[in-house]
Scaffold this active site. Structure first.
Site, PDB file in Angstrom:
ATOM      1  N   SER A 122      49.984  30.219   5.046  1.00 38.45           N
ATOM      2  CA  SER A 122      49.451  31.587   4.954  1.00 38.45           C
ATOM      3  C   SER A 122      48.396  31.687   3.860  1.00 38.45           C
ATOM      4  CB  SER A 122      50.574  32.583   4.658  1.00 38.45           C
ATOM      5  OG  SER A 122      51.042  32.436   3.322  1.00 38.45           O
ATOM      6  N   GLY A 173      39.846  22.133  -0.042  1.00 38.11           N
ATOM      7  CA  GLY A 173      39.694  23.165   0.968  1.00 38.11           C
ATOM      8  C   GLY A 173      40.578  22.882   2.163  1.00 38.11           C
ATOM      9  N   HIS A 202       0.856  -1.191   0.000  1.00 37.19           N
ATOM     10  CA  HIS A 202       0.000   0.000   0.000  1.00 37.19           C
ATOM     11  C   HIS A 202       0.895   1.244   0.000  1.00 37.19           C
ATOM     12  CE1 HIS A 202      -3.719   2.252   0.672  1.00 37.19           C
ATOM     13  NE2 HIS A 202      -3.017   3.025   1.483  1.00 37.19           N
ATOM     14  N   CYS A 259      47.274  26.286  -3.665  1.00 38.33           N
ATOM     15  CA  CYS A 259      47.322  25.185  -2.697  1.00 38.33           C
ATOM     16  C   CYS A 259      48.709  24.568  -2.596  1.00 38.33           C
ATOM     17  CB  CYS A 259      46.287  24.120  -3.050  1.00 38.33           C
ATOM     18  SG  CYS A 259      46.345  23.574  -4.757  1.00 38.33           S
ATOM     19  N   ILE A 261      34.184  23.164  -4.160  1.00 38.71           N
ATOM     20  CA  ILE A 261      35.415  23.745  -4.695  1.00 38.71           C
ATOM     21  C   ILE A 261      35.788  25.020  -3.955  1.00 38.71           C
ATOM     22  CG2 ILE A 261      35.181  22.695  -6.973  1.00 38.71           C
ATOM     23  CD1 ILE A 261      33.966  25.264  -7.985  1.00 38.71           C
ATOM     24  N   LYS A 289      29.109  22.770  -5.505  1.00 35.01           N
ATOM     25  CA  LYS A 289      29.009  23.959  -4.657  1.00 35.01           C
ATOM     26  C   LYS A 289      30.264  24.799  -4.862  1.00 35.01           C
ATOM     27  CE  LYS A 289      30.235  25.229  -0.608  1.00 35.01           C
ATOM     28  NZ  LYS A 289      30.384  26.699  -0.839  1.00 35.01           N
ATOM     29  N   ASP A 345      -7.674  -1.966   4.097  1.00 35.81           N
ATOM     30  CA  ASP A 345      -6.315  -1.515   4.438  1.00 35.81           C
ATOM     31  C   ASP A 345      -6.131  -1.410   5.954  1.00 35.81           C
ATOM     32  OD1 ASP A 345      -5.964  -1.281   1.695  1.00 35.81           O
ATOM     33  OD2 ASP A 345      -6.472   0.849   1.680  1.00 35.81           O
ATOM     34  N   VAL A 374      24.985  24.155   2.394  1.00 34.79           N
ATOM     35  CA  VAL A 374      25.009  23.391   1.147  1.00 34.79           C
ATOM     36  C   VAL A 374      26.016  22.251   1.221  1.00 34.79           C
ATOM     37  CG1 VAL A 374      25.374  23.524  -1.346  1.00 34.79           C
ATOM     38  CG2 VAL A 374      24.285  25.412  -0.141  1.00 34.79           C
ATOM     39  N   GLN A 405      27.311  20.887   3.862  1.00 32.02           N
ATOM     40  CA  GLN A 405      26.909  19.916   4.882  1.00 32.02           C
ATOM     41  C   GLN A 405      25.795  19.006   4.375  1.00 32.02           C
ATOM     42  OE1 GLN A 405      28.331  19.569   8.155  1.00 32.02           O
ATOM     43  NE2 GLN A 405      27.241  17.652   7.821  1.00 32.02           N
TER      44      GLN A 405
END
Length: 902
Positions: A805, A650, A106, A707, A571, A597, A142, A633, A635
């Site tokens: 830095s 990141g 159902h 990076c 990104i 994102k 039902d 977003v 998360q």
């Protein structure tokens, strides 16, 4: 177990097939009689397998079971009745006959929405949770004991079809099989249904589906979607009954400008706009309807309501006339009760059902060189003549209704007119965020506001993931050949190249990238990346593996490399387009779909990229882009159960959090490119001029927002002072200025918060006793400019020797002449391991040091020399997994092993 399957439809067919695969013996199938000469799919499948099939028009008369029907059933000796979907009333003499009784599927969470239109009422009532129940049949409606329930979230724009296709159909099949398994194992529960919260609603019929306009917009939207596609919510307007489909409350940014459509009983007239029909509730809130069915059954885009019939019918070529006759023959096969298919023959009025829509779509694909129709296309062109016109327009590429409406922000700069999308990109459309939320994106050159950008919310992530999942599971992307997929990526790369000046200018505007560098690196390498991975599409191969044979039989084992599914890509802001390309190109080449994102502070090239995917012909839903915060977003992508892979670039801190979320949610596959503190060791036997040149580049390239930037330079004592002197001379030659000026070497830092961190970082270095040779301060001009900075006398214990830095700050430390092992130990004394570098003329030293350095990339007598064919990624807390090169594909593939016996 011996099972009798009682029911109908594709759902019943799938349940039947899965039960047989589980090893159960289906002793008989009871389904509905043939309609218009067509047998039900369940009966057809069972007949192929030689299973007895019964097609009783009824099981009882005047409340009494038919003895001959019951006798035929009882003769089969079933131990369990399985009713996956059954429209007939089955008497208790049959329900109670088997040893294990009967179980029924159902499509609601009982006891809520008992009755035959449960899915409709789930949506009509605006339920936030839906699902299905498998229960033990009794003599009530039902009301039997519960065996198993599974629930799902109801999305704001779900219809009966989307909810059924996304969850109730696939998960319902699994649920029925699981229920039978529990019964076979003696573990099936019988939980009495509570009466608290129980509801019963009647069957939805056309006459009861009329819209009540004296209610809020949300309630009207729920009524329309709850009746979409059957029976269809309708109203009276312009002297006829109009039935509305494809409703949404996502009207943010829509302006009700167009032609009024007076509607009988409505609070105010509807408005036909270029995107559809805007309706109003009695609370004056808007909803948007995209499709209208006229009283004669013809379905049209709501935006075309006042345009009338298309008088410009296409004249077909000889080749198209041959195609039309082939399609006419397909209609005849699907509609056996129709003697002759005329241009006026209506597909649905001639007896076609939803299952026939699927068949027609597949027939067209075979006949028209792989042309992919959506089911919606059949509903929009129901007569044969209209259908042929639709096919020809699509084959000619003249499908005007497929054009996406883009609300551009336009800016004149760099001798160009930039046309920049600024909304979310979901399912092939640019749309506003939930609640019309926006934020300002800032030009780092002068601190001015570039434009308002849609700020994605959690609900927007859910929509984007649903679009990506549908594109992966049901769309064209998963059906085209790998070579065709590569062809689309090549086309995308060509479009990026055609727009490279615009893309580079947007990078300068939004990220502060120096234009000449952006043209070569940010954009240039992005184009190269898509071309490289486009070439890989049809070269992703498995292998055959010799294994021990199960004698006297033989075995064959092979592997397949398959796409994972929906991937989330998060990104950073330093190379907005290039980082997107590094991950997305490999992801798409592998056949996945993606939700991207971009960094909240640099969304604009990602949204321009979205526009180019449309122009390239990438199917809708394959690429989705959501500007927004990481905490919302990012998360939600990490937590979402339908996302199967996260690729992240990141900080290490955030990377750890993502790993944890991915593990706790659904054990997602993860690849992480995280922080770095890359050592560059400059030996006294190097080419000093080159070492200075490359040392400058290793630190100041892209304003230090790199990076793999050399976070610490170790210079051999005998050349230390000379190296520092030459570096300072070069630093003083650097021109700081507008990134669009062709002679600028050093542009602004990406955003205000980062600039402030650099100021604090340098203050801390001075406080700890390092020598500030030059720089260290914000440049006194508008914007986020920071001076190229050089520190010497940096000791190992200082924070600037340990922490990244991510800016234009050169950290120089001495090491004793000839002490190779000590400097290696100091270089490796970090939790990071992204990149490293060596300058020496001694090949033995270079090989020894590169072998000992604990980093994913080692540069020897060069720096920053990355290439699309060379894998890139870190060790230790700089992450794991690779971007670029063949290795990157493996991050977006899964390996399946298949073993045959013969």
């Amino acid at each position: 177990m011996k099972i009798a399957v009682i029911g109908q439809s594709l759902f019943g067919q799938e349940v039947y097939c899965h039960l047989r695969k589980e090893g159960h013996e289906v002793v008989g199938v009871f389904t509905v009689p043939d309609k218009d000469g067509k047998a039900d799919p369940l009966g057809l499948e069972a007949e192929k397998d030689g299973v007895p099939v019964f097609k009783f028009p009824r099981w009882r008369v005047k409340g009494q079971a038919l003895p001959d029907v019951v006798a035929k059933y009882q003769a089969l000796g079933a131990e369990l009745n399985v009713l996956p979907f059954c429209s007939q009333f089955i008497p208790m003499e049959v329900i109670s006959a088997p040893r294990h009784g009967s179980i029924i599927y159902h499509p609601s969470l009982l006891p809520r929405h008992r009755g035959a239109s449960a899915i409709n009422w789930t949506l009509i009532h605006g339920d936030k949770k839906g699902g299905f129940t498998i229960f033990w049949a009794d003599d009530g409606l039902d009301t039997g004991d519960l065996l198993l329930q599974k629930e799902c979230e109801i999305l704001p724009d779900d219809t009966v079809s989307t909810l059924y296709n996304r969850f109730l159909f696939p998960e319902g099949i699994k649920g029925m099989v699981q229920a039978v398994r529990l019964i076979a194992e003696g573990k099936a529960p019988r939980l009495p249904q509570p009466e608290e919260g129980a509801t019963y609603e009647g069957i939805q019929k056309k006459e009861t589906a009329k819209i009540n306009w004296e209610q809020p917009a949300e309630a009207i939207h729920n009524w329309i979607r709850g009746n979409d596609k059957v029976p269809g919510a309708w109203t009276e307007a312009c002297g006829q009954k109009l039935t509305f489909f494809n409703s949404t409350l996502n009207t943010a940014g829509l302006v009700p400008e167009g032609e009024d459509l007076p509607i009988l009983g409505a609070h105010r007239p509807g408005v036909v706009t270029k995107v559809g029909l805007i309706l109003f509730g009695n609370d004056d809130r808007m909803l948007l309807v995209k499709n209208i069915q006229l009283e004669d059954g013809k379905m049209i885009p709501a935006s075309h309501f006042f345009k009338g019939a298309d008088i410009n019918a296409l004249e077909l070529t000889e080749e198209e006339l041959v195609m039309a006759e082939a399609v006419r023959s397909a209609w005849k096969r699907i509609l056996p009760s129709v003697l002759e298919v005329e241009d006026s023959t209506d597909f649905f009025k001639s007896g076609a059902a939803s299952v026939d829509v699927v068949r027609l779509v597949e027939e067209v694909k075979e006949l028209c060189d792989g042309l992919e129709l959506e089911n919606e296309d059949v509903y929009m062109a129901t007569t044969f003549g209209d259908f042929i016109q639709l096919l020809v327009r699509k084959l000619r590429g003249d499908d005007k209704d497929s054009e996406c409406i883009i609300d551009y922000v336009e800016k004149a700069m760099n001798k160009l007119t930039l046309r920049m999308p600024h909304q979310l990109f979901i399912g092939g459309m640019f749309v506003d965020a939930e609640g019309a939320k926006t934020y300002e994106t800032i030009n780092p050159t002068d601190g001015s506001v570039i434009c308002q950008v849609s700020l994605a919310q959690v609900s927007d992530v859910d929509k984007a993931v649903a679009a990506a999942k549908d594109a992966f599971e049901n769309g064209l992307w998963g059906k085209i050949s790998a070579r065709d997929r590569g062809r689309l990526l090549y086309r995308l790369a060509d479009l990026m190249e055609q727009h490279q000046e615009e893309l580079a200018t947007i990078e300068a505007l939004d990220a502060g990238a120096v234009y000449t560098l952006a043209l070569k690196t940010h954009v240039g390498m992005s184009i190269q990346t898509f071309r490289y991975f486009a070439g890989w599409c049809d070269k992703i191969q498995g292998s055959t593996i010799p294994i021990n044979h199960a004698r006297p039989n033989r075995n064959l084992t092979l592997t397949r490399k398959e796409p994972i599914g929906v991937c989330g890509i998060v990104i950073p802001w330093n190379y907005p387009l290039m980082m997107l390309s590094w991950k997305t190109a490999a992801c798409l080449a592998a056949g996945n779909t993606v939700v991207i994102k971009p960094a909240q502070v640099t969304p604009l090239t990602a949204l321009k990229f979205a526009e180019l995917t449309l122009k390239a012909g990438i199917p809708k839903g394959v690429v989705n882009i959501l500007p927004g915060s990481g905490s919302l977003v990012g998360q939600r992508l990490s937590d979402h159960p339908d996302v199967r892979k996260i690729g992240f670039t990141g900080s290490t801190e955030v990377g750890k959090h993502i790993m944890k979320s991915c593990a706790l949610s659904n054990v997602k596959k993860v690849s992480l490119e995280l922080g770095g503190k890359s050592p560059l060791i400059i030996f006294a036997d190097c080419d000093l001029s080159k070492a200075v040149q490359m040392g400058m580049s290793s630190v100041f390239f892209n304003k230090g927002e790199n990076c793999i930037a050399a976070g610490r330079l170790f210079v051999e004592d005998s050349i230390h002072d000379q190296f520092v002197q030459k570096v300072v001379e070069e630093v003083r030659k650097m021109k700081i200025g507008n990134p669009l000026d062709r002679d600028t070497n050093h542009g602004p830092q990406n955003h205000q918060a980062h600039l402030q961190k650099l100021v604090e970082y340098c203050q801390r270095g001075v406080e700890e006793g390092a020598t500030l040779v030059c720089g260290g301060s914000q440049v006194p001009r508008p914007g986020f400019f920071f001076e190229p900075t050089v520190f010497t006398d940096v000791e190992d214990h200082m924070s600037i020797a340990k922490e990244e830095s991510f800016g234009p700050v050169m950290i120089i430390s001495r090491f004793a002449d000839g002490d190779v092992d000590t400097v290696l130990s100091r270089a490796n004394a970090t939790e990071f391991g992204l990149a490293s570098g060596i300058f020496t003329r001694d090949i033995n030293k270079a090989l020894y040091v590169s072998d000992k350095l604990e980093a994913g990339t080692v540069f020897v007598n060069t720096y920053n020399k990355t290439d699309v064919a060379a894998p890139f990624g870190g060790f230790k807390q700089s992450g794991f997994g690779k971007d670029l090169g063949e290795a990157a594909l493996n991050e977006y593939l899964r390996v399946k092993t298949i073993t045959f016996e013969y």
